[in-house]
Design a protein around this motif. Structure first.
Motif, PDB file in Angstrom:
ATOM      1  N   PHE A   1       0.713  -1.156   0.043  1.00  0.00           N
ATOM      2  CA  PHE A   1      -0.113   0.011   0.113  1.00  0.00           C
ATOM      3  C   PHE A   1       0.832   1.172  -0.023  1.00  0.00           C
ATOM      4  N   GLY A   2       2.086   1.319  -0.295  1.00  0.00           N
ATOM      5  CA  GLY A   2       2.646   2.497  -0.652  1.00  0.00           C
ATOM      6  C   GLY A   2       3.763   2.981   0.357  1.00  0.00           C
ATOM      7  N   ALA A   3       3.845   2.143   1.406  1.00  0.00           N
ATOM      8  CA  ALA A   3       4.948   2.983   2.381  1.00  0.00           C
ATOM      9  C   ALA A   3       6.246   2.504   2.173  1.00  0.00           C
ATOM     10  N   VAL A   4       6.547   1.129   1.823  1.00  0.00           N
ATOM     11  CA  VAL A   4       7.767   0.760   1.486  1.00  0.00           C
ATOM     12  C   VAL A   4       7.937   0.241   0.174  1.00  0.00           C
ATOM     13  N   GLY A   5       8.741   0.655  -0.657  1.00  0.00           N
ATOM     14  CA  GLY A   5       8.993   0.099  -1.773  1.00  0.00           C
ATOM     15  C   GLY A   5       8.105  -0.038  -2.992  1.00  0.00           C
ATOM     16  N   ALA A   6       6.740   0.175  -2.735  1.00  0.00           N
ATOM     17  CA  ALA A   6       5.898   0.299  -3.732  1.00  0.00           C
ATOM     18  C   ALA A   6       5.928   1.500  -4.385  1.00  0.00           C
ATOM     19  N   ALA A   7       5.118   1.720  -5.608  1.00  0.00           N
ATOM     20  CA  ALA A   7       5.029   3.113  -6.326  1.00  0.00           C
ATOM     21  C   ALA A   7       4.491   4.209  -5.526  1.00  0.00           C
ATOM     22  N   GLN A   8       5.201   5.152  -5.656  1.00  0.00           N
ATOM     23  CA  GLN A   8       4.768   6.295  -4.860  1.00  0.00           C
ATOM     24  C   GLN A   8       4.131   7.334  -6.047  1.00  0.00           C
ATOM     25  N   ALA A   9       4.065   8.591  -5.972  1.00  0.00           N
ATOM     26  CA  ALA A   9       3.424   9.462  -6.712  1.00  0.00           C
ATOM     27  C   ALA A   9       4.433  10.099  -7.738  1.00  0.00           C
TER      28      ALA A   9
ATOM     29  N   ILE B   1       4.978   8.517 -24.183  1.00  0.00           N
ATOM     30  CA  ILE B   1       5.779   8.569 -23.032  1.00  0.00           C
ATOM     31  C   ILE B   1       4.980   9.595 -22.175  1.00  0.00           C
ATOM     32  N   GLN B   2       4.307  10.628 -22.660  1.00  0.00           N
ATOM     33  CA  GLN B   2       3.727  11.651 -22.010  1.00  0.00           C
ATOM     34  C   GLN B   2       2.435  10.936 -21.398  1.00  0.00           C
ATOM     35  N   GLU B   3       1.955  10.088 -21.941  1.00  0.00           N
ATOM     36  CA  GLU B   3       0.842   9.213 -21.239  1.00  0.00           C
ATOM     37  C   GLU B   3       1.299   8.649 -20.200  1.00  0.00           C
ATOM     38  N   VAL B   4       2.493   7.888 -20.292  1.00  0.00           N
ATOM     39  CA  VAL B   4       2.644   7.054 -19.202  1.00  0.00           C
ATOM     40  C   VAL B   4       2.960   8.291 -18.060  1.00  0.00           C
ATOM     41  N   CYS B   5       3.838   8.961 -18.201  1.00  0.00           N
ATOM     42  CA  CYS B   5       4.112  10.159 -17.354  1.00  0.00           C
ATOM     43  C   CYS B   5       2.923  10.627 -16.581  1.00  0.00           C
ATOM     44  N   ASP B   6       1.839  10.970 -17.396  1.00  0.00           N
ATOM     45  CA  ASP B   6       0.725  11.272 -16.735  1.00  0.00           C
ATOM     46  C   ASP B   6       0.007  10.354 -15.644  1.00  0.00           C
ATOM     47  N   LEU B   7       0.125   9.009 -16.023  1.00  0.00           N
ATOM     48  CA  LEU B   7      -0.435   7.983 -15.256  1.00  0.00           C
ATOM     49  C   LEU B   7       0.490   8.129 -14.024  1.00  0.00           C
ATOM     50  N   LEU B   8       1.688   8.189 -14.177  1.00  0.00           N
ATOM     51  CA  LEU B   8       2.603   8.173 -12.997  1.00  0.00           C
ATOM     52  C   LEU B   8       2.282   9.185 -11.888  1.00  0.00           C
ATOM     53  N   GLN B   9       1.504  10.230 -12.125  1.00  0.00           N
ATOM     54  CA  GLN B   9       1.336  11.113 -11.126  1.00  0.00           C
ATOM     55  C   GLN B   9       0.116  10.723 -10.238  1.00  0.00           C
ATOM     56  N   VAL B  10      -0.465   9.651 -10.398  1.00  0.00           N
ATOM     57  CA  VAL B  10      -1.283   8.805  -9.442  1.00  0.00           C
ATOM     58  C   VAL B  10      -0.664   8.126  -8.328  1.00  0.00           C
ATOM     59  N   ARG B  11      -0.900   8.569  -7.121  1.00  0.00           N
ATOM     60  CA  ARG B  11      -0.305   7.824  -6.069  1.00  0.00           C
ATOM     61  C   ARG B  11      -0.540   6.201  -6.106  1.00  0.00           C
TER      62      ARG B  11
ATOM     63  N   ILE C   1       0.712   4.136  -8.632  1.00  0.00           N
ATOM     64  CA  ILE C   1       0.862   3.633 -10.142  1.00  0.00           C
ATOM     65  C   ILE C   1       2.395   4.090 -10.263  1.00  0.00           C
ATOM     66  N   GLY C   2       2.897   2.930 -10.480  1.00  0.00           N
ATOM     67  CA  GLY C   2       4.110   2.809 -11.100  1.00  0.00           C
ATOM     68  C   GLY C   2       4.407   2.440 -12.450  1.00  0.00           C
ATOM     69  N   PRO C   3       5.654   2.582 -12.973  1.00  0.00           N
ATOM     70  CA  PRO C   3       5.694   2.134 -14.510  1.00  0.00           C
ATOM     71  C   PRO C   3       5.160   0.889 -14.824  1.00  0.00           C
ATOM     72  N   LYS C   4       5.150  -0.248 -13.886  1.00  0.00           N
ATOM     73  CA  LYS C   4       4.657  -1.620 -14.075  1.00  0.00           C
ATOM     74  C   LYS C   4       3.029  -1.323 -14.515  1.00  0.00           C
ATOM     75  N   MET C   5       2.521  -0.802 -13.339  1.00  0.00           N
ATOM     76  CA  MET C   5       1.191  -0.448 -13.433  1.00  0.00           C
ATOM     77  C   MET C   5       0.443   0.346 -14.564  1.00  0.00           C
ATOM     78  N   ALA C   6       1.445   1.520 -14.804  1.00  0.00           N
ATOM     79  CA  ALA C   6       1.085   2.228 -15.933  1.00  0.00           C
ATOM     80  C   ALA C   6       1.121   1.216 -17.581  1.00  0.00           C
ATOM     81  N   GLY C   7       1.995   0.498 -17.529  1.00  0.00           N
ATOM     82  CA  GLY C   7       2.195  -0.570 -18.373  1.00  0.00           C
ATOM     83  C   GLY C   7       0.903  -1.352 -18.519  1.00  0.00           C
ATOM     84  N   VAL C   8       0.339  -2.036 -17.477  1.00  0.00           N
ATOM     85  CA  VAL C   8      -0.753  -2.759 -17.308  1.00  0.00           C
ATOM     86  C   VAL C   8      -1.988  -2.050 -17.849  1.00  0.00           C
ATOM     87  N   LEU C   9      -2.329  -0.844 -17.186  1.00  0.00           N
ATOM     88  CA  LEU C   9      -3.347   0.067 -17.744  1.00  0.00           C
ATOM     89  C   LEU C   9      -3.371   0.375 -19.156  1.00  0.00           C
ATOM     90  N   ARG C  10      -2.281   0.737 -19.635  1.00  0.00           N
ATOM     91  CA  ARG C  10      -2.105   0.964 -21.003  1.00  0.00           C
ATOM     92  C   ARG C  10      -2.535  -0.478 -21.831  1.00  0.00           C
TER      93      ARG C  10
END
Length: 158
Positions: A16-24, A81-91, A93-102
């Protein structure tokens, strides 16, 4: 009252984001696994060091065109690339989840804001079953939080 062991607490915190998971948002380009080595080098040569700077530098078609001219990266690729960076703004969502979402057809925060959690969870599961991007997918309750955050990001002017 039952207490949780240290390992269980660490596991929950990491999920849930406190250790090692994707941050915003702000990932250094070295951690942006969606970039090729050549793209990373070209962006660093332009003074872009993280995904927040990259998002700002690619926010409009004119900015993407200018960056394409100076970096040698194709405008269409810069849009991706811009779309991935846009998704990464969401607390969360890291690069892997952005990939799954796409892969599930959700390309940016505007698209994410228009989703419903349960159907999105199914789309993400189907996409991940085929492409095997992540070992763990978020529950619908987590997706609901992402959708709410995305709604706030998608309302900002571009």
């Amino acid at each position: 009252m039952r207490t949780r062991g240290p390992l269980a607490v660490l596991l929950l915190l990491s999920l849930f984001g406190a250790v090692g998971a994707a941050q915003a948002s702000h990932y250094p380009l070295d951690a942006a696994e969606f970039l090729s080595d050549g793209e990373r080098a070209a962006l660093l040569a332009q003074g872009i060091e993280d995904t927040a700077q990259l998002l700002a530098a690619t926010d409009t078609p004119a900015e993407r065109g200018a960056l394409a001219g100076t970096s040698g990266i194709d405008k269409k690729r810069l849009r991706e690339i811009q779309e991935v960076c846009d998704l990464l703004q969401v607390r969360g969502i890291g690069p892997k989840m952005a990939g799954v979402l796409r892969l599930a057809g959700v390309y940016d925060t505007r698209a994410l804001a228009g989703e419903k959690a349960d159907p999105l969870a199914l789309k993400m599961k189907k996409a991940n079953d085929v492409h095997k991007v992540s070992e763990i997918l978020p529950e619908p309750s987590v997706l609901e939080g992402w959708i709410q955050q995305a709604a706030a990001f998608s309302r900002r002017p571009r």
